[in-house]
Design an enzyme around this catalytic site. Structure first.
Site, mmCIF file in Angstrom:
data_model
loop_
_atom_site.group_PDB
_atom_site.id
_atom_site.type_symbol
_atom_site.label_atom_id
_atom_site.label_comp_id
_atom_site.label_asym_id
_atom_site.label_seq_id
_atom_site.Cartn_x
_atom_site.Cartn_y
_atom_site.Cartn_z
ATOM 1 N N HIS A 1 0.821 -1.230 0.000
ATOM 2 C CA HIS A 1 0.000 0.000 0.000
ATOM 3 C C HIS A 1 0.850 1.273 0.000
ATOM 4 O O HIS A 1 0.315 2.364 -0.235
ATOM 5 C CB HIS A 1 -0.936 0.023 1.218
ATOM 6 C CG HIS A 1 -1.969 -1.064 1.205
ATOM 7 N ND1 HIS A 1 -2.869 -1.220 0.169
ATOM 8 C CD2 HIS A 1 -2.237 -2.066 2.097
ATOM 9 C CE1 HIS A 1 -3.647 -2.275 0.428
ATOM 10 N NE2 HIS A 1 -3.288 -2.803 1.583
ATOM 11 N N ASP B 1 -2.665 -10.636 -2.621
ATOM 12 C CA ASP B 1 -3.281 -10.151 -1.382
ATOM 13 C C ASP B 1 -4.730 -9.754 -1.708
ATOM 14 O O ASP B 1 -5.013 -9.308 -2.818
ATOM 15 C CB ASP B 1 -2.500 -8.929 -0.884
ATOM 16 C CG ASP B 1 -2.939 -8.442 0.479
ATOM 17 O OD1 ASP B 1 -2.224 -8.715 1.459
ATOM 18 O OD2 ASP B 1 -4.005 -7.785 0.568
ATOM 19 N N HIS C 1 -6.364 -7.306 -0.806
ATOM 20 C CA HIS C 1 -6.503 -5.858 -1.017
ATOM 21 C C HIS C 1 -5.668 -5.432 -2.236
ATOM 22 O O HIS C 1 -4.605 -6.003 -2.494
ATOM 23 C CB HIS C 1 -6.004 -5.091 0.213
ATOM 24 C CG HIS C 1 -6.722 -5.459 1.478
ATOM 25 N ND1 HIS C 1 -6.229 -6.412 2.356
ATOM 26 C CD2 HIS C 1 -7.901 -5.023 1.983
ATOM 27 C CE1 HIS C 1 -7.081 -6.533 3.367
ATOM 28 N NE2 HIS C 1 -8.107 -5.720 3.166
ATOM 29 N N ASP D 1 -4.855 -13.001 2.940
ATOM 30 C CA ASP D 1 -6.122 -12.540 3.516
ATOM 31 C C ASP D 1 -7.334 -12.795 2.620
ATOM 32 O O ASP D 1 -8.441 -12.362 2.947
ATOM 33 C CB ASP D 1 -6.037 -11.060 3.936
ATOM 34 C CG ASP D 1 -5.238 -10.209 2.971
ATOM 35 O OD1 ASP D 1 -4.925 -10.688 1.863
ATOM 36 O OD2 ASP D 1 -4.929 -9.049 3.321
HETATM 37 ZN ZN LIG Z 1 -4.344 -7.316 2.463
#
Ligand SMILES: [Zn+2]
Length: 312
Positions: free
Chosen positions: A130, A167, A169, A250
């Site tokens: 991120h 991931d 996200h 995740d």
């Molecule tokens: Zn994540």
């Protein structure tokens, strides 16, 4: 069977995010426990060095790093973001953890290109995907995978590096960093809508960005089908010289931060499919980074599946 090198460091365990924070030290503890209990793989566990600023500067300007590290408190926690995302925090040991996490990637690149090993896993925290050029967010401060990609290009003259991010996200940071850079492929499969909100299929960079947003109710078969047609097919066409993985676990059904329902064994299949591309185009060279994954039991199982597939 080839061996795997794992880089980690106790400084990465020491980073504290406060009580009830999902990105907690136990994540790395169970991962390292799991790794130590895998007998059948030839794993060599090494200490990650501290990253040097000059290498981090290939992605993040020194002004950003100076400001970030000037906020490190002598005790307690300091948030680096405004509300509503006040959960990206620095503690007194954060600087060492951040530099070790990035240093793991840099040293992995050295070992990879010097022919020590072809499969490396960076068991580190904080995560990185991120982190944008000048913005920490989503528990990330320095983009470990991005710095490693630029270092591979800069130091070893590689022309094409791919980063594959599974991931749950979207890696908004990695996308932002390489958005106008044709030499780096970025492919991400992620739940959408979900934090950070980016990662639409229409975000294509200069033809180097491949986003596969999925809803939380995809089946495991649908997940693999989408991953294969939207990401793997395109990285195959790109023919990278090295593949970097942003490995977040995740999308597992037990994970508390997202709704996708993968099983631990799916991470074997996903990783194996990436290794196949690396065998075809990249002389088998893969560096993987721990990103997210917040259920301890799932992490323990998924790491085993991931490393088993990496070692093949
Ligand atoms: Zn994540």
């Amino acid at each position: 069977m080839e061996g795997i090198t794992v880089f980690s460091h106790s400084d990465c365990i020491a980073k504290d995010n406060g009580e009830n924070h999902p990105e907690r030290k136990e994540r790395l503890e169970v991962i390292l426990d799991s790794i130590k209990n895998i007998d059948e793989l030839n794993i060599s566990l090494k200490e990650a060095p501290l990253a040097d600023f000059k290498t981090i500067n290939l992605v993040h300007p020194q002004t950003y790093l100076d400001e970030l590290f000037s906020m490190v408190p002598s005790s307690g926690l300091v948030g680096v973001e405004k509300e509503p995302y006040a959960d990206t925090v620095l503690c007194s040991q954060s600087k060492e953890a951040i530099l070790r996490a990035c240093g793991a990637g840099i040293q992995s690149a050295n070992e990879l290109m010097n022919g020590v090993t072809k499969r490396l896993f960076c068991a580190v925290r904080p995560p990185g995907h991120h982190a944008e050029t000048t913005r920490a967010n989503g528990f990330c401060f320095v983009n470990n995978a991005a710095v490693t990609a630029r270092y591979l290009q800069n130091k070893f003259n590689l022309k094409k590096v791919a980063i594959i991010d599974f991931d749950v996200h979207h890696g908004n940071g990695t996308q932002e960093i390489f958005y106008t850079d044709k030499s780096v492929f970025y492919g991400s499969i992620h739940q959408h809508p979900l934090f950070p909100g980016t990662g639409l299929e229409s975000e294509t960079g200069v033809g180097n960005i491949f986003n596969a947003p999925i809803s939380s109710d995809v089946t495991r078969d649908q997940f693999m089908e989408i991953f294969s047609t939207k990401i793997l097919k395109n990285v195959d066409l790109f023919k990278p010289e090295v593949i970097i993985i942003s490995a977040g676990f995740d999308a597992h059904k037990r994970d508390p931060l997202a709704g996708v329902n993968l099983e631990s064994e799916d991470y074997f299949t996903i990783t194996q499919s990436i290794v196949e591309i690396a065998m075809r185009h990249s002389n088998g060279r893969v560096i993987s980074f721990l990103e997210g994954g917040y259920d301890l039991q799932a992490l323990s199982e998924c790491i085993k599946a991931h490393l088993e597939a990496l070692s093949n």
